[in-house]
Scaffold this motif. Structure first.
Motif, PDB file in Angstrom:
ATOM      1  N   GLN A 115       0.793  -1.175   0.017  1.00 50.95           N
ATOM      2  CA  GLN A 115      -0.159  -0.074   0.137  1.00 50.95           C
ATOM      3  C   GLN A 115       0.965   1.177  -0.090  1.00 50.95           C
ATOM      4  OE1 GLN A 115      -3.793   0.063   2.440  1.00 50.95           O
ATOM      5  NE2 GLN A 115      -3.077  -1.922   3.037  1.00 50.95           N
ATOM      6  N   ASN A 116       1.908   1.126   0.684  1.00 52.89           N
ATOM      7  CA  ASN A 116       2.782   2.463   0.708  1.00 52.89           C
ATOM      8  C   ASN A 116       3.585   2.649  -0.459  1.00 52.89           C
ATOM      9  OD1 ASN A 116       2.806   3.926   3.419  1.00 52.89           O
ATOM     10  ND2 ASN A 116       3.051   1.695   3.873  1.00 52.89           N
ATOM     11  N   ASP A 117       3.761   1.668  -1.370  1.00 47.51           N
ATOM     12  CA  ASP A 117       4.456   1.856  -2.575  1.00 47.51           C
ATOM     13  C   ASP A 117       3.388   2.279  -3.677  1.00 47.51           C
ATOM     14  OD1 ASP A 117       6.848   0.536  -1.918  1.00 47.51           O
ATOM     15  OD2 ASP A 117       6.305  -1.212  -2.880  1.00 47.51           O
ATOM     16  N   LEU A 118       1.983   1.953  -3.397  1.00 48.81           N
ATOM     17  CA  LEU A 118       1.041   2.479  -4.479  1.00 48.81           C
ATOM     18  C   LEU A 118       0.698   3.889  -4.011  1.00 48.81           C
ATOM     19  CD1 LEU A 118      -1.371  -0.449  -4.831  1.00 48.81           C
ATOM     20  CD2 LEU A 118       0.143   0.508  -6.591  1.00 48.81           C
ATOM     21  N   LEU A 119       0.796   4.154  -2.541  1.00 48.85           N
ATOM     22  CA  LEU A 119       0.509   5.522  -2.215  1.00 48.85           C
ATOM     23  C   LEU A 119       1.673   6.689  -2.578  1.00 48.85           C
ATOM     24  CD1 LEU A 119      -1.072   7.609  -0.362  1.00 48.85           C
ATOM     25  CD2 LEU A 119       0.458   6.712   1.599  1.00 48.85           C
ATOM     26  N   GLN A 120       2.657   5.966  -2.709  1.00 49.95           N
ATOM     27  CA  GLN A 120       4.077   6.862  -3.147  1.00 49.95           C
ATOM     28  C   GLN A 120       3.571   7.171  -4.586  1.00 49.95           C
ATOM     29  OE1 GLN A 120       6.199   8.669  -1.422  1.00 49.95           O
ATOM     30  NE2 GLN A 120       7.027   9.408  -3.342  1.00 49.95           N
ATOM     31  N   GLN A 121       3.199   6.364  -5.386  1.00 48.54           N
ATOM     32  CA  GLN A 121       2.806   6.588  -6.597  1.00 48.54           C
ATOM     33  C   GLN A 121       1.784   7.561  -6.894  1.00 48.54           C
ATOM     34  OE1 GLN A 121       1.949   2.834  -8.843  1.00 48.54           O
ATOM     35  NE2 GLN A 121       3.690   1.763  -7.919  1.00 48.54           N
ATOM     36  N   TRP A 122       0.786   7.464  -6.108  1.00 49.05           N
ATOM     37  CA  TRP A 122      -0.372   8.241  -6.236  1.00 49.05           C
ATOM     38  C   TRP A 122       0.006   9.621  -5.666  1.00 49.05           C
ATOM     39  CZ3 TRP A 122      -2.702  11.257  -2.121  1.00 49.05           C
ATOM     40  CH2 TRP A 122      -4.025  12.019  -2.653  1.00 49.05           C
ATOM     41  N   LYS A 123       1.010   9.778  -4.755  1.00 45.12           N
ATOM     42  CA  LYS A 123       1.435  11.173  -4.405  1.00 45.12           C
ATOM     43  C   LYS A 123       2.067  11.837  -5.485  1.00 45.12           C
ATOM     44  CE  LYS A 123       4.720  13.374  -1.470  1.00 45.12           C
ATOM     45  NZ  LYS A 123       6.046  13.247  -0.680  1.00 45.12           N
ATOM     46  N   GLU A 124       3.036  11.078  -6.205  1.00 41.76           N
ATOM     47  CA  GLU A 124       3.780  11.785  -7.417  1.00 41.76           C
ATOM     48  C   GLU A 124       2.797  12.074  -8.385  1.00 41.76           C
ATOM     49  OE1 GLU A 124       6.600   8.588  -8.372  1.00 41.76           O
ATOM     50  OE2 GLU A 124       7.556   8.812  -6.311  1.00 41.76           O
ATOM     51  N   CYS A 125       1.495  11.375  -8.712  1.00 43.13           N
ATOM     52  CA  CYS A 125       0.831  11.806  -9.738  1.00 43.13           C
ATOM     53  C   CYS A 125      -0.030  12.898  -9.119  1.00 43.13           C
ATOM     54  CB  CYS A 125      -0.347  10.518  -9.852  1.00 43.13           C
ATOM     55  SG  CYS A 125      -1.622  10.980 -10.897  1.00 43.13           S
ATOM     56  N   THR A 126      -0.285  12.959  -7.978  1.00 33.65           N
ATOM     57  CA  THR A 126      -0.886  14.107  -7.229  1.00 33.65           C
ATOM     58  C   THR A 126      -0.307  15.457  -7.281  1.00 33.65           C
ATOM     59  OG1 THR A 126      -2.135  12.847  -5.839  1.00 33.65           O
ATOM     60  CG2 THR A 126      -2.020  14.999  -5.277  1.00 33.65           C
ATOM     61  N   GLN A 127       1.209  15.148  -7.368  1.00 39.35           N
ATOM     62  CA  GLN A 127       2.052  16.414  -7.441  1.00 39.35           C
ATOM     63  C   GLN A 127       1.945  16.925  -8.697  1.00 39.35           C
ATOM     64  OE1 GLN A 127       5.666  14.884  -5.512  1.00 39.35           O
ATOM     65  NE2 GLN A 127       5.338  15.720  -3.676  1.00 39.35           N
ATOM     66  N   THR A 128       2.047  16.238  -9.921  1.00 39.64           N
ATOM     67  CA  THR A 128       2.197  16.280 -11.382  1.00 39.64           C
ATOM     68  C   THR A 128       0.751  16.906 -11.763  1.00 39.64           C
ATOM     69  OG1 THR A 128       3.485  14.358 -11.829  1.00 39.64           O
ATOM     70  CG2 THR A 128       2.372  15.384 -13.616  1.00 39.64           C
ATOM     71  N   TYR A 129      -0.214  16.349 -11.130  1.00 42.53           N
ATOM     72  CA  TYR A 129      -1.541  16.911 -11.569  1.00 42.53           C
ATOM     73  C   TYR A 129      -1.714  18.456 -10.970  1.00 42.53           C
ATOM     74  CZ  TYR A 129      -6.369  18.080 -10.659  1.00 42.53           C
ATOM     75  OH  TYR A 129      -7.668  18.704 -10.277  1.00 42.53           O
ATOM     76  N   GLY A 130      -1.393  18.829  -9.771  1.00 42.73           N
ATOM     77  CA  GLY A 130      -1.256  20.027  -9.022  1.00 42.73           C
ATOM     78  C   GLY A 130      -0.557  20.827  -9.783  1.00 42.73           C
ATOM     79  N   GLN A 131       0.667  20.587 -10.203  1.00 40.01           N
ATOM     80  CA  GLN A 131       1.372  21.496 -11.201  1.00 40.01           C
ATOM     81  C   GLN A 131       0.949  21.820 -12.372  1.00 40.01           C
ATOM     82  OE1 GLN A 131       5.012  19.138 -11.425  1.00 40.01           O
ATOM     83  NE2 GLN A 131       5.782  19.659  -9.342  1.00 40.01           N
ATOM     84  N   ALA A 132       0.248  20.933 -13.223  1.00 41.04           N
ATOM     85  CA  ALA A 132      -0.342  21.199 -14.398  1.00 41.04           C
ATOM     86  C   ALA A 132      -1.717  22.064 -14.046  1.00 41.04           C
ATOM     87  CB  ALA A 132      -0.924  19.876 -15.021  1.00 41.04           C
ATOM     88  N   ILE A 133      -2.344  21.639 -13.117  1.00 38.09           N
ATOM     89  CA  ILE A 133      -3.567  22.702 -12.768  1.00 38.09           C
ATOM     90  C   ILE A 133      -3.115  24.060 -12.344  1.00 38.09           C
ATOM     91  CG2 ILE A 133      -5.387  23.274 -11.122  1.00 38.09           C
ATOM     92  CD1 ILE A 133      -6.369  21.110 -13.110  1.00 38.09           C
TER      93      ILE A 133
END
Length: 196
Positions: A115-133
């Motif tokens: 779950q922490n490996d997937l959570l880290q992937q989600w966090k990186e996706c969230t950061q990319t999304y936030g930068q794009a928005i």
């Protein structure tokens, strides 16, 4: 022959003990700081839901390292004490069985358990999304000031598309997890149905 059996027995005992410690529900968080300037300061493991004083665990940083052992299965937040928090990002972690390796710094990270490996992937996706928005909103403000309604409309469509992709990524991640604290967290953030 007896000597070889003794070595074999010791090796098997060690292996069984290691398996038992990870299979009995114990979560070990092994953390490190990016630098040693916070030695002697406190790190807190705070429940993500109802982050009050109930259920908060704490430990001191020593030689740039810290650790927690817990049997609680929850979504938690690791954070450094308030006076020393500057430049250290709080970190979401799942306290699931196994060893979670954590680095606390300006872009904190965790991994080592499913779950922490997937959570880290989600966090990186969230950061990319936030930068794009953020970039789209900045462009949209500039287009509004220039009176370019077509560009504002185009950017609104782009932001809706980014949000939709981010939601679907989060839903797909929740489907991979199926249940547990990360599943509950993602479904709580994105409760909409996939058909929406």
């Amino acid at each position: 022959m007896a000597k070889h059996l003794t070595y074999l027995f010791v090796a098997l005992s060690t292996l069984l003990a290691a398996c038992k410690s990870t299979s009995d529900g114990e979560c070990r968080i092994s953390g490190q700081m990016a630098d040693h300037t916070r030695d002697g300061k406190w790190v807190y493991l705070v429940p993500f839901i109802r982050p009050d004083s109930v259920g908060v665990d704490s430990t001191k940083i020593t030689d740039g390292k810290f650790s927690f052992i817990t049997r609680k299965n929850m979504m938690g937040i690791l954070r450094v004490e308030l006076k020393s928090r500057w430049g250290v990002q709080d970190l979401l972690v799942v306290t699931e069985p196994g060893e979670v390796k954590v680095t606390l710094d300006s872009i904190s990270s965790a991994g080592g358990t499913p779950q922490n490996d997937l959570l880290q992937q989600w966090k990186e996706c969230t950061q990319t999304y936030g930068q794009a928005i953020f970039a789209c909103r900045k462009q949209s403000r500039m287009a509004q000031q220039a009176g370019d309604t077509a560009e504002v409309s185009h950017l609104r469509v782009r932001m809706d598309s980014l949000l939709n992709a981010y939601r679907h990524y989060s839903w797909n991640l929740a489907e991979q997890v199926k249940l547990g604290p990360l599943y509950d967290f993602l479904k709580g953030r994105f409760p909409e149905n996939k058909q929406d």
